[in-house]
Design an enzyme around this catalytic site. Structure first.
Site, PDB file in Angstrom:
ATOM      1  N   ARG A 181       0.765  -1.309   0.014  1.00 16.81           N
ATOM      2  CA  ARG A 181      -0.056   0.041   0.027  1.00 16.81           C
ATOM      3  C   ARG A 181       0.721   1.339   0.031  1.00 16.81           C
ATOM      4  O   ARG A 181       0.599   2.315   0.785  1.00 16.81           O
ATOM      5  CB  ARG A 181      -1.055   0.134   1.291  1.00 16.81           C
ATOM      6  CG  ARG A 181      -2.079  -1.064   1.264  1.00 16.81           C
ATOM      7  CD  ARG A 181      -2.932  -0.971   0.135  1.00 16.81           C
ATOM      8  NE  ARG A 181      -3.914  -1.702   0.039  1.00 16.81           N
ATOM      9  CZ  ARG A 181      -4.008  -3.280   0.003  1.00 16.81           C
ATOM     10  NH1 ARG A 181      -2.679  -3.647  -0.673  1.00 16.81           N
ATOM     11  NH2 ARG A 181      -5.061  -3.919   0.224  1.00 16.81           N
ATOM     12  N   SER A 260     -10.108  -0.436   3.715  1.00 14.83           N
ATOM     13  CA  SER A 260      -9.479  -0.702   4.940  1.00 14.83           C
ATOM     14  C   SER A 260      -8.822   0.790   5.287  1.00 14.83           C
ATOM     15  O   SER A 260      -8.255   1.311   4.543  1.00 14.83           O
ATOM     16  CB  SER A 260      -8.181  -1.595   4.368  1.00 14.83           C
ATOM     17  OG  SER A 260      -8.462  -2.872   4.095  1.00 14.83           O
ATOM     18  N   GLU A 356      -4.355   3.987   6.191  1.00 18.96           N
ATOM     19  CA  GLU A 356      -4.169   3.686   4.713  1.00 18.96           C
ATOM     20  C   GLU A 356      -4.249   4.983   3.910  1.00 18.96           C
ATOM     21  O   GLU A 356      -3.747   5.180   3.070  1.00 18.96           O
ATOM     22  CB  GLU A 356      -4.880   2.478   4.422  1.00 18.96           C
ATOM     23  CG  GLU A 356      -4.291   1.744   2.936  1.00 18.96           C
ATOM     24  CD  GLU A 356      -5.203   0.752   2.510  1.00 18.96           C
ATOM     25  OE1 GLU A 356      -4.998  -0.577   2.692  1.00 18.96           O
ATOM     26  OE2 GLU A 356      -6.351   1.057   1.681  1.00 18.96           O
TER      27      GLU A 356
HETATM   28  N1  EPU Z   1     -10.543 -10.338  10.696  1.00 16.67           N
HETATM   29  C1  EPU Z   1     -11.330 -10.335  12.071  1.00 16.67           C
HETATM   30  N2  EPU Z   1     -12.258  -9.669  12.377  1.00 16.67           N
HETATM   31  C2  EPU Z   1     -12.546  -8.303  11.434  1.00 16.67           C
HETATM   32  C3  EPU Z   1     -11.850  -8.368  10.477  1.00 16.67           C
HETATM   33  C4  EPU Z   1     -10.828  -9.253   9.765  1.00 16.67           C
HETATM   34  O1  EPU Z   1     -10.939 -11.162  12.755  1.00 16.67           O
HETATM   35  O2  EPU Z   1     -13.223  -7.562  11.959  1.00 16.67           O
HETATM   36  C5  EPU Z   1      -9.565 -11.457  10.475  1.00 16.67           C
HETATM   37  C6  EPU Z   1     -10.438 -12.320   9.413  1.00 16.67           C
HETATM   38  O3  EPU Z   1     -11.141 -13.125   9.981  1.00 16.67           O
HETATM   39  C7  EPU Z   1      -9.135 -12.670   8.718  1.00 16.67           C
HETATM   40  C8  EPU Z   1      -8.351 -11.660   8.800  1.00 16.67           C
HETATM   41  O4  EPU Z   1      -8.768 -10.749   9.971  1.00 16.67           O
HETATM   42  O5  EPU Z   1      -8.737 -13.698   9.161  1.00 16.67           O
HETATM   43  C9  EPU Z   1      -7.998 -10.508   7.535  1.00 16.67           C
HETATM   44  O6  EPU Z   1      -9.216 -10.362   7.044  1.00 16.67           O
HETATM   45  P1  EPU Z   1      -9.305 -10.108   5.658  1.00 16.67           P
HETATM   46  O7  EPU Z   1      -9.352 -11.561   4.809  1.00 16.67           O
HETATM   47  O8  EPU Z   1     -10.953  -9.481   5.362  1.00 16.67           O
HETATM   48  O9  EPU Z   1      -8.390  -9.153   5.051  1.00 16.67           O
HETATM   49  P2  EPU Z   1      -7.845  -7.806   5.529  1.00 16.67           P
HETATM   50  O10 EPU Z   1      -6.389  -8.198   6.030  1.00 16.67           O
HETATM   51  O11 EPU Z   1      -8.633  -7.119   6.597  1.00 16.67           O
HETATM   52  C10 EPU Z   1      -6.655  -7.015   3.161  1.00 16.67           C
HETATM   53  C11 EPU Z   1      -6.736  -5.700   2.676  1.00 16.67           C
HETATM   54  C12 EPU Z   1      -8.011  -5.339   1.555  1.00 16.67           C
HETATM   55  C13 EPU Z   1      -8.055  -6.705   0.952  1.00 16.67           C
HETATM   56  C14 EPU Z   1      -8.015  -7.774   1.444  1.00 16.67           C
HETATM   57  C15 EPU Z   1      -8.289  -9.048   0.677  1.00 16.67           C
HETATM   58  C16 EPU Z   1      -5.045  -4.314   3.704  1.00 16.67           C
HETATM   59  C17 EPU Z   1      -5.313  -3.084   4.666  1.00 16.67           C
HETATM   60  N3  EPU Z   1      -6.524  -4.668   3.407  1.00 16.67           N
HETATM   61  O12 EPU Z   1      -7.724  -6.919   4.359  1.00 16.67           O
HETATM   62  O13 EPU Z   1      -7.889  -4.284   1.039  1.00 16.67           O
HETATM   63  O14 EPU Z   1      -9.435  -6.592   0.161  1.00 16.67           O
HETATM   64  O15 EPU Z   1      -6.946  -8.102   2.534  1.00 16.67           O
HETATM   65  O16 EPU Z   1      -7.003  -9.332   0.072  1.00 16.67           O
HETATM   66  O17 EPU Z   1      -4.171  -4.933   3.338  1.00 16.67           O
HETATM   67  C18 EPU Z   1      -8.084  -2.069   1.083  1.00 16.67           C
HETATM   68  O18 EPU Z   1      -6.664  -1.877   0.930  1.00 16.67           O
HETATM   69  O19 EPU Z   1      -8.848  -1.037   1.257  1.00 16.67           O
HETATM   70  C19 EPU Z   1      -8.732  -3.462   1.253  1.00 16.67           C
HETATM   71  C20 EPU Z   1     -10.161  -3.395   1.116  1.00 16.67           C
END
Ligand code: EPU
Length: 360
Positions: A181, A260, A356
């Site tokens: 990012r 995010s 972000e």
């Molecule tokens: N989780 C929780 N509680 C929550 C949210 C997440 O326990 O409220 C846990 C989920 O269960 C999962 C882990 O955290 O095990 C990761 O969650 P998720 O797969 O939804 O992905 P993320 O790391 O929260 C990142 C990117 C997203 C992208 C997704 C899919 C960043 C900051 N965010 O989210 O990007 O869509 O992976 O690749 O890297 C963005 O940058 O705006 C964005 C949406």
């Protein structure tokens, strides 16, 4: 010619005048739906428009804020700058070789439309990045990424206009200094970066041939197991990504948000072991260099923020990493909520979450 002089001489006298609006409410121009006023908003449809602006007697030297789709921006006040709305259009296949399709798109094109268009043309490779809000020009700025793929994996080069000299430069991936990012466009000049110094007009994407699906992300693995389809085509991956995103992330057209709100923090292996000792459940991903990426959404969720609000700004019920506008939120309310979250995550885990989006 003095390097620092705008290239006003290059402008044709027959060129149409710049489209300049006064006192524009930016609410519809940022995906958070925050009301703020741009005293001056200039529509940029071409590189020549940038040069015309730089030669403008009133606005040429004023501070400038480049606005794409406004999907990675928090307006905490009226921007103290001339707002440049990037509306450079156009999409075409530049080259087709045995190794790749090279596609060029205007910075003002809607990113998701670009993903759909390339798929329809039979040039797959962007499907994991479906439904990411914003414009093509904003995609390299934060090196958008999702479901195991980042823009840098499909990037060829971009054109940007220097906001002082008016010169167009072409930057390759190395010059863009992509990170998680992150890119050269998010860093100030003092830090060797180009933040606020250039306006991206065109982006070229490299879609490798033969197409190979990117299916390593857990949510996609789950889809394969559920459907029994272990060799999905690009259209299927696109549909899966759209379904997964719609289930987790609010549609900015319905509920204001910037995706995010924080980056997933990266910690040392020792720091991670220490946290696991106290919180064995923590979601974490070891990285090739020995550091560990933690799920910020999990950390925020663990601090009890999911579904909570501060004023009219809230934490999304289905994904704690997403802050939402519950209706008429001000930028100040969003920033107050973000600070409160940062403090509680720091208090419990000793980790500083980094926003972000760009906060103006
Ligand atoms: N989780 C929780 N509680 C929550 C949210 C997440 O326990 O409220 C846990 C989920 O269960 C999962 C882990 O955290 O095990 C990761 O969650 P998720 O797969 O939804 O992905 P993320 O790391 O929260 C990142 C990117 C997203 C992208 C997704 C899919 C960043 C900051 N965010 O989210 O990007 O869509 O992976 O690749 O890297 C963005 O940058 O705006 C964005 C949406």
């Amino acid at each position: 010619m003095d390097q620092n002089q705008p290239m006003s001489a290059a402008i044709s006298p027959a060129a149409p005048p710049l489209a300049i609006d006064r006192d524009v409410n930016l609410r519809a121009l940022n995906s958070f739906g925050i009301a703020a006023t741009a005293r001056t908003l200039v529509h940029i449809g071409s590189e020549a428009d940038v040069r015309r602006l730089l030669a403008h007697p009133e606005h040429g030297r004023a501070p400038k804020l480049v606005l794409g789709g406004g999907s990675n921006l928090v307006l905490s006040r009226d921007p103290p700058a001339v707002v440049l709305r990037v509306e450079v259009k156009g999409r075409r296949l530049l080259a087709e070789t045995a190794e790749a399709w090279i596609v060029e798109v205007g910075a003002g094109e809607v990113w998701h439309d670009v993903v759909q268009w390339t798929l329809e043309q039979g040039w797959p490779g962007l499907e994991n990045l479906a439904l990411i809000p914003g414009t093509a020009g904003a995609a390299p700025v934060q090196n958008i990424g999702a479901y195991g793929l980042e823009l840098k994996d499909r990037f060829e080069s971009l054109d940007a206009v220097d906001l002082v000299t008016g010169r167009t430069v072409t930057l390759d991936a190395r010059a863009c200094a992509f990170g998680y990012r992150d890119s050269v466009f998010k860093h100030d000049a003092a830090d060797g970066g180009l933040a606020g110094k250039s306006l991206i007009t065109r982006v070229r994407l490299r879609l490798p041939r033969p197409w190979q699906p990117v299916l390593g992300y857990l949510d996609l693995q789950r889809r394969m197991a559920e459907t029994g389809n272990h060799a999905p085509d690009a259209r299927t991956v696109f549909d899966w990504v759209c379904t997964i995103r719609r289930a987790k992330l609010p549609d900015p057209a319905q509920i204001g948000n910037v995706g995010s709100f924080f980056k997933n923090p990266i910690v040392s292996a020792e720091q991670c072991r220490d946290i696991i000792g106290r919180d064995p459940e923590i979601v974490h991903y070891p990285l090739p260099d020995g550091t560990v990426k933690l799920a910020a959404g999990w950390l925020i969720d663990a601090c009890g923020w999911k579904g909570k609000s501060v004023g009219r700004a809230g934490v999304y019920e289905r994904q704690a990493l997403v802050l939402v506008n519950r209706g008429g939120a001000s930028g100040a309310e969003v920033v107050t909520l973000a600070r409160a979250i940062q403090e509680s995550v720091y208090g419990r885990f000793g980790i500083r979450l980094e926003p972000e989006p760009v906060i103006v």
